[in-house]
Motif scaffolding. Structure first.
Motif, PDB file in Angstrom:
ATOM      1  N   GLU A  64       0.833  -1.192   0.000  1.00 12.06           N
ATOM      2  CA  GLU A  64       0.000   0.000   0.000  1.00 12.06           C
ATOM      3  C   GLU A  64       0.876   1.254   0.000  1.00 12.06           C
ATOM      4  N   GLY A  65       0.317   2.342  -0.478  1.00  5.94           N
ATOM      5  CA  GLY A  65       1.030   3.611  -0.518  1.00  5.94           C
ATOM      6  C   GLY A  65       1.791   3.793  -1.814  1.00  5.94           C
ATOM      7  N   GLY A  66       2.295   4.996  -1.975  1.00 10.78           N
ATOM      8  CA  GLY A  66       3.059   5.322  -3.170  1.00 10.78           C
ATOM      9  C   GLY A  66       4.483   4.819  -3.087  1.00 10.78           C
ATOM     10  N   GLY A  67       5.240   5.079  -4.132  1.00  8.91           N
ATOM     11  CA  GLY A  67       6.618   4.597  -4.202  1.00  8.91           C
ATOM     12  C   GLY A  67       7.512   5.189  -3.128  1.00  8.91           C
ATOM     13  N   VAL A  68       7.398   6.492  -2.900  1.00  9.23           N
ATOM     14  CA  VAL A  68       8.232   7.140  -1.888  1.00  9.23           C
ATOM     15  C   VAL A  68       7.855   6.651  -0.495  1.00  9.23           C
ATOM     16  N   GLU A  69       6.583   6.476  -0.265  1.00  9.53           N
ATOM     17  CA  GLU A  69       6.112   5.981   1.036  1.00  9.53           C
ATOM     18  C   GLU A  69       6.639   4.572   1.309  1.00  9.53           C
ATOM     19  N   ARG A  70       6.623   3.723   0.300  1.00  3.67           N
ATOM     20  CA  ARG A  70       7.145   2.355   0.454  1.00  3.67           C
ATOM     21  C   ARG A  70       8.645   2.362   0.700  1.00  3.67           C
ATOM     22  N   MET A  71       9.363   3.261  -0.007  1.00  4.12           N
ATOM     23  CA  MET A  71      10.805   3.350   0.213  1.00  4.12           C
ATOM     24  C   MET A  71      11.122   3.817   1.625  1.00  4.12           C
ATOM     25  N   LEU A  72      10.357   4.767   2.135  1.00  7.12           N
ATOM     26  CA  LEU A  72      10.579   5.249   3.495  1.00  7.12           C
ATOM     27  C   LEU A  72      10.316   4.153   4.524  1.00  7.12           C
ATOM     28  N   ARG A  73       9.308   3.320   4.270  1.00  2.58           N
ATOM     29  CA  ARG A  73       9.057   2.183   5.174  1.00  2.58           C
ATOM     30  C   ARG A  73      10.219   1.202   5.133  1.00  2.58           C
ATOM     31  N   ALA A  74      10.785   0.978   3.951  1.00  2.00           N
ATOM     32  CA  ALA A  74      11.933   0.070   3.844  1.00  2.00           C
ATOM     33  C   ALA A  74      13.148   0.641   4.570  1.00  2.00           C
ATOM     34  N   LEU A  75      13.283   1.961   4.570  1.00  2.00           N
ATOM     35  CA  LEU A  75      14.408   2.588   5.261  1.00  2.00           C
ATOM     36  C   LEU A  75      14.253   2.550   6.778  1.00  2.00           C
ATOM     37  N   ARG A  76      13.066   2.308   7.277  1.00  2.00           N
ATOM     38  CA  ARG A  76      12.834   2.234   8.727  1.00  2.00           C
ATOM     39  C   ARG A  76      13.139   0.858   9.313  1.00  2.00           C
ATOM     40  N   ASP A  77      13.550  -0.087   8.492  1.00  2.00           N
ATOM     41  CA  ASP A  77      13.845  -1.438   8.972  1.00  2.00           C
ATOM     42  C   ASP A  77      15.184  -1.451   9.698  1.00  2.00           C
ATOM     43  N   GLY A  78      15.143  -1.627  10.995  1.00  2.00           N
ATOM     44  CA  GLY A  78      16.353  -1.585  11.810  1.00  2.00           C
ATOM     45  C   GLY A  78      17.334  -2.708  11.512  1.00  2.00           C
ATOM     46  N   GLN A  79      16.829  -3.884  11.192  1.00  2.00           N
ATOM     47  CA  GLN A  79      17.714  -5.020  10.926  1.00  2.00           C
ATOM     48  C   GLN A  79      18.555  -4.787   9.682  1.00  2.00           C
ATOM     49  N   SER A  80      17.994  -4.149   8.667  1.00  2.00           N
ATOM     50  CA  SER A  80      18.769  -3.851   7.460  1.00  2.00           C
ATOM     51  C   SER A  80      19.907  -2.889   7.775  1.00  2.00           C
ATOM     52  N   TRP A  81      19.648  -1.908   8.638  1.00  2.00           N
ATOM     53  CA  TRP A  81      20.699  -0.976   9.029  1.00  2.00           C
ATOM     54  C   TRP A  81      21.770  -1.684   9.852  1.00  2.00           C
ATOM     55  N   GLN A  82      21.376  -2.660  10.668  1.00  2.00           N
ATOM     56  CA  GLN A  82      22.363  -3.439  11.420  1.00  2.00           C
ATOM     57  C   GLN A  82      23.229  -4.271  10.480  1.00  2.00           C
ATOM     58  N   ASP A  83      22.620  -4.810   9.428  1.00  2.00           N
ATOM     59  CA  ASP A  83      23.389  -5.564   8.437  1.00  2.00           C
ATOM     60  C   ASP A  83      24.415  -4.663   7.755  1.00  2.00           C
TER      61      ASP A  83
END
Length: 107
Positions: free
Chosen positions: A68-87
């Motif tokens: 759901e949501g637009g492309g920018v909104e989906r990208m921002l949700r992906a950037l909020r994933d803490g585990q990816s930042w830990q990786d």
């Protein structure tokens, strides 16, 4: 060591490019892509550790961005994933240790 060099180069370059072009939408895409690559390197690292120790390493839990949501909104949700930042942080901060241990093992 060769995998560590490639992972470090991709992680640092992708992060720097994504942050520096973050003002435009292209920077968000680069950051999301860099985090996806970091996930792949983390999966490979877990497989390598499992093969070396003989014990399974539990998989990390990642947040799914959803449809759901637009492309920018989906990208921002992906950037909020803490585990990816830990990786990504693991790739960057483990590199000096890899260089030292590789040099000691080689000499």
């Amino acid at each position: 060591m060769p995998t560590g060099v490639v992972a470090f180069t991709v992680a640092v370059t992708g992060f720097a490019l994504g942050v520096s072009t973050g003002v435009v939408v292209l920077g968000l895409r680069v950051l999301v892509g860099t985090l996806a690559v970091a996930r792949g390197f983390a999966r490979g690292e877990r497989a390598r550790v499992a093969a070396m120790t003989g014990r399974a390493v539990p998989e990390s839990v990642y947040r799914t961005p959803g449809r759901e949501g637009g492309g920018v909104e989906r990208m921002l949700r992906a950037l909020r994933d803490g585990q990816s930042w830990q990786d990504l942080a693991h790739v960057v901060f483990s590199f000096p240790l890899r260089v030292v241990t590789f040099s000691l093992a080689l000499t």
